[in-house]
Design an enzyme around this catalytic site. Structure first.
Site, PDB file in Angstrom:
ATOM      1  N   GLU A   1       0.869  -1.278  -0.128  1.00 47.92           N
ATOM      2  CA  GLU A   1      -0.003  -0.109   0.034  1.00 47.92           C
ATOM      3  C   GLU A   1       1.111   1.059  -0.078  1.00 47.92           C
ATOM      4  O   GLU A   1       0.558   2.122  -0.637  1.00 47.92           O
ATOM      5  CB  GLU A   1      -0.880  -0.023   1.285  1.00 47.92           C
ATOM      6  CG  GLU A   1      -1.819  -1.089   1.160  1.00 47.92           C
ATOM      7  CD  GLU A   1      -1.221  -2.194   1.876  1.00 47.92           C
ATOM      8  OE1 GLU A   1      -2.079  -2.989   2.568  1.00 47.92           O
ATOM      9  OE2 GLU A   1      -0.122  -2.599   2.052  1.00 47.92           O
TER      10      GLU A   1
ATOM     11  N   ALA B   1      11.936 -35.420  -8.892  1.00 45.61           N
ATOM     12  CA  ALA B   1      11.971 -35.573 -10.081  1.00 45.61           C
ATOM     13  C   ALA B   1      12.090 -37.081 -10.739  1.00 45.61           C
ATOM     14  O   ALA B   1      13.113 -37.554 -10.034  1.00 45.61           O
ATOM     15  CB  ALA B   1      13.064 -34.712 -10.663  1.00 45.61           C
TER      16      ALA B   1
ATOM     17  N   SER C   1      21.449 -39.739 -10.558  1.00 46.82           N
ATOM     18  CA  SER C   1      20.392 -39.163 -10.980  1.00 46.82           C
ATOM     19  C   SER C   1      20.641 -37.842 -11.745  1.00 46.82           C
ATOM     20  O   SER C   1      19.381 -37.172 -11.850  1.00 46.82           O
ATOM     21  CB  SER C   1      19.718 -38.632  -9.482  1.00 46.82           C
ATOM     22  OG  SER C   1      20.564 -37.770  -8.845  1.00 46.82           O
TER      23      SER C   1
ATOM     24  N   TRP D   1      21.293 -36.318 -15.257  1.00 44.67           N
ATOM     25  CA  TRP D   1      20.004 -35.536 -14.872  1.00 44.67           C
ATOM     26  C   TRP D   1      18.944 -36.425 -15.361  1.00 44.67           C
ATOM     27  O   TRP D   1      18.873 -36.839 -16.525  1.00 44.67           O
ATOM     28  CB  TRP D   1      19.957 -33.906 -15.546  1.00 44.67           C
ATOM     29  CG  TRP D   1      20.792 -33.223 -14.937  1.00 44.67           C
ATOM     30  CD1 TRP D   1      22.223 -32.884 -15.819  1.00 44.67           C
ATOM     31  CD2 TRP D   1      21.181 -32.707 -13.773  1.00 44.67           C
ATOM     32  NE1 TRP D   1      22.857 -31.987 -14.946  1.00 44.67           N
ATOM     33  CE2 TRP D   1      22.293 -31.775 -13.535  1.00 44.67           C
ATOM     34  CE3 TRP D   1      20.273 -32.617 -12.778  1.00 44.67           C
ATOM     35  CZ2 TRP D   1      22.465 -31.253 -12.510  1.00 44.67           C
ATOM     36  CZ3 TRP D   1      20.471 -31.760 -11.533  1.00 44.67           C
ATOM     37  CH2 TRP D   1      21.667 -31.076 -11.633  1.00 44.67           C
TER      38      TRP D   1
ATOM     39  N   THR E   1      21.898 -36.201   0.931  1.00 40.42           N
ATOM     40  CA  THR E   1      21.834 -35.811  -0.270  1.00 40.42           C
ATOM     41  C   THR E   1      23.180 -34.599  -0.410  1.00 40.42           C
ATOM     42  O   THR E   1      23.836 -34.524  -1.311  1.00 40.42           O
ATOM     43  CB  THR E   1      20.446 -35.157  -0.400  1.00 40.42           C
ATOM     44  OG1 THR E   1      19.609 -36.066  -0.588  1.00 40.42           O
ATOM     45  CG2 THR E   1      20.285 -34.279  -1.756  1.00 40.42           C
TER      46      THR E   1
ATOM     47  N   ASP F   1      25.962 -35.177  -3.246  1.00 41.96           N
ATOM     48  CA  ASP F   1      25.808 -34.328  -4.231  1.00 41.96           C
ATOM     49  C   ASP F   1      26.524 -33.004  -4.138  1.00 41.96           C
ATOM     50  O   ASP F   1      26.893 -32.318  -5.360  1.00 41.96           O
ATOM     51  CB  ASP F   1      24.314 -33.788  -4.545  1.00 41.96           C
ATOM     52  CG  ASP F   1      23.519 -34.973  -4.980  1.00 41.96           C
ATOM     53  OD1 ASP F   1      24.123 -36.142  -5.457  1.00 41.96           O
ATOM     54  OD2 ASP F   1      22.169 -34.951  -4.713  1.00 41.96           O
TER      55      ASP F   1
ATOM     56  N   LEU G   1      22.386 -25.258  -4.182  1.00 40.53           N
ATOM     57  CA  LEU G   1      21.022 -25.096  -3.730  1.00 40.53           C
ATOM     58  C   LEU G   1      20.438 -23.612  -3.760  1.00 40.53           C
ATOM     59  O   LEU G   1      19.796 -23.077  -3.356  1.00 40.53           O
ATOM     60  CB  LEU G   1      20.551 -25.415  -2.317  1.00 40.53           C
ATOM     61  CG  LEU G   1      21.087 -26.992  -1.949  1.00 40.53           C
ATOM     62  CD1 LEU G   1      20.498 -27.305  -0.493  1.00 40.53           C
ATOM     63  CD2 LEU G   1      19.989 -27.920  -2.787  1.00 40.53           C
TER      64      LEU G   1
ATOM     65  N   GLU H   1      13.917 -30.639  -1.372  1.00 38.21           N
ATOM     66  CA  GLU H   1      14.484 -31.309  -2.610  1.00 38.21           C
ATOM     67  C   GLU H   1      15.412 -32.595  -1.878  1.00 38.21           C
ATOM     68  O   GLU H   1      16.234 -32.802  -2.593  1.00 38.21           O
ATOM     69  CB  GLU H   1      15.277 -30.478  -3.266  1.00 38.21           C
ATOM     70  CG  GLU H   1      14.760 -29.534  -4.002  1.00 38.21           C
ATOM     71  CD  GLU H   1      15.404 -28.614  -5.101  1.00 38.21           C
ATOM     72  OE1 GLU H   1      16.645 -28.921  -5.417  1.00 38.21           O
ATOM     73  OE2 GLU H   1      15.106 -27.618  -5.617  1.00 38.21           O
TER      74      GLU H   1
ATOM     75  N   PRO I   1      14.874 -39.750  -0.506  1.00 39.22           N
ATOM     76  CA  PRO I   1      13.544 -40.623   0.144  1.00 39.22           C
ATOM     77  C   PRO I   1      13.516 -40.714   1.672  1.00 39.22           C
ATOM     78  O   PRO I   1      12.353 -40.934   1.974  1.00 39.22           O
ATOM     79  CB  PRO I   1      14.079 -42.248  -0.374  1.00 39.22           C
ATOM     80  CG  PRO I   1      15.123 -42.028  -1.496  1.00 39.22           C
ATOM     81  CD  PRO I   1      15.830 -40.912  -1.254  1.00 39.22           C
TER      82      PRO I   1
END
Length: 370
Positions: A57, A159, A173, A175, A201, A205, A209, A301, A304
């Site tokens: 506003e 994914a 994984s 891609w 992860t 990896d 991020l 992300e 499992p």
């Protein structure tokens, strides 16, 4: 269609579109949009700025200047009524001489919660509430969740291949999905306050991020790692780049103080959470801790283990599922661990919100049925 309904259908969607620009960058505040209209002409518009101030506003009034006198304000969330860094928005609208205020939805924050609307009415402003209310709640789902439930809204991003696997048997994984799907994933990062993964992860990896879309690098979310036993190496990218991009580690309440201090030397903030009956961090308490830090929208992300824990504790609100047109076969790695469901009636149910083609891949968006 009446003249009033036509105006509502034109200007409130515009206010919501402006509000969306703030997603991921205004927390712990809500993302709000405001359009000022006078004699059928837009005289001012604004949205919540980075860090939550100035408010929508205020931005719109600055652009409108004296033309705000007698105008109608279309606002995606009830104007605030409490003193912060700036004048309360309800008071600012009154001071500018707004004649009418059309609001999408009432603010659930106890500091506001109808007070802004009452202030406007008491000042003689014509107030209408409930225009595109569902869309407004949906847009600020994270803010509503933090205020009402004490935790952020949680979107689990997956994914997989067509047969539902996230990686090959040996863990490969990168891609599974194509470049356009990965770009879309980066846009999702930009629209969330925080991004969460598990330490497994993070170690495997060594990800950044961040949002790496051109011109949007500054919209990267807070990077959050679940690490019960503080296994994340000090050489990991999430640690070594913490001065440039904020990194939080969530660990057990009794974790080693010296190790926590070592992370702190790199600029990593260590948060503490309770452990659940299974010996892992309690996802419910983790989410409450993140909500207490002001996080409203969380993108997950993780692998499992993290996905399974979130599902088992009912902490997933939405799923964004990218599916690639490939098959791995039965020896691939699934997106969840066994959930221990004995009956089909106990299966987790979803409501499909949308299906979108993204390059060669498909993006399906779901909300979790309570």
């Amino acid at each position: 269609m009446t003249k009033t309904k036509t105006a509502h259908s034109n200007y409130m969607p515009a206010a919501l579109a402006l509000a969306r620009r703030g997603l991921g960058s205004v927390w712990p505040n809500p993302a709000v949009g405001c359009v000022l209209v006078k004699a059928g002409t837009v005289v001012g518009r604004g949205w919540t700025q980075r860090g939550g101030s100035p408010h929508a506003e205020t931005e719109a009034l600055v652009r409108a200047e004296s033309r705000a006198l007698g105008a109608t304000a279309y606002v995606s969330l009830e104007p605030c009524a409490h003193q912060g860094k700036t004048l309360p928005c309800a008071e600012a609208l009154i001071k500018a001489g707004i004649a009418r205020c059309v609001v999408a939805v009432e603010d659930p924050d106890p500091r506001v919660s109808g007070r802004g609307l009452n202030q406007l009415r008491q000042a003689g402003v014509n107030v209408e509430v409930g225009i595109l209310a569902d869309q407004a709640r949906d847009l600020n789902e994270g803010f509503f969740s933090r205020i009402i439930k004490g935790r952020p809204s949680v979107t689990l991003k997956l994914a997989t291949t067509l047969d539902g696997f996230a990686a090959t048997a040996n863990g490969e994984s990168r891609w599974i999905t194509g470049s356009l799907a990965r770009q879309r994933g980066h846009l999702m990062r930009a629209e969330h306050d925080g991004i969460l993964i598990g330490v497994g992860t993070a170690v495997t990896d060594d990800p950044m991020l961040t949002c790496r879309l051109a011109g949007m690098q500054q919209r990267s979310p807070i990077r959050i790692v679940l690490d019960s036993n503080l296994r994340l190496p000090l050489t990991n990218s999430l640690v070594t780049t913490a001065q440039e991009h904020k990194t939080w580690i969530v660990t057990k309440s009794d974790s080693n103080k010296e190790r926590c201090a070592a992370y702190g030397d790199y600029g990593v903030e260590v948060l503490k959470a309770d452990v659940g009956p299974n010996g892992w961090l309690s996802m419910k308490h983790v989410m409450n801790v993140l909500g207490g830090q002001g996080i409203t929208r969380l993108l997950v992300e993780g692998g499992p283990s993290v996905a399974s824990s979130l599902f088992q504790e009912g902490m997933v609100d939405r799923v964004a599922w990218f599916r690639a047109p490939t098959l791995i076969g039965g020896d691939g790695i699934n997106v969840t661990l066994p959930l221990g469901l004995a009956k089909l009636a106990d299966a987790i149910s979803f409501r499909r919100l949308s299906i979108e083609v993204v390059g060669e891949d498909i993006l399906e968006s779901f909300s979790v049925v309570p």
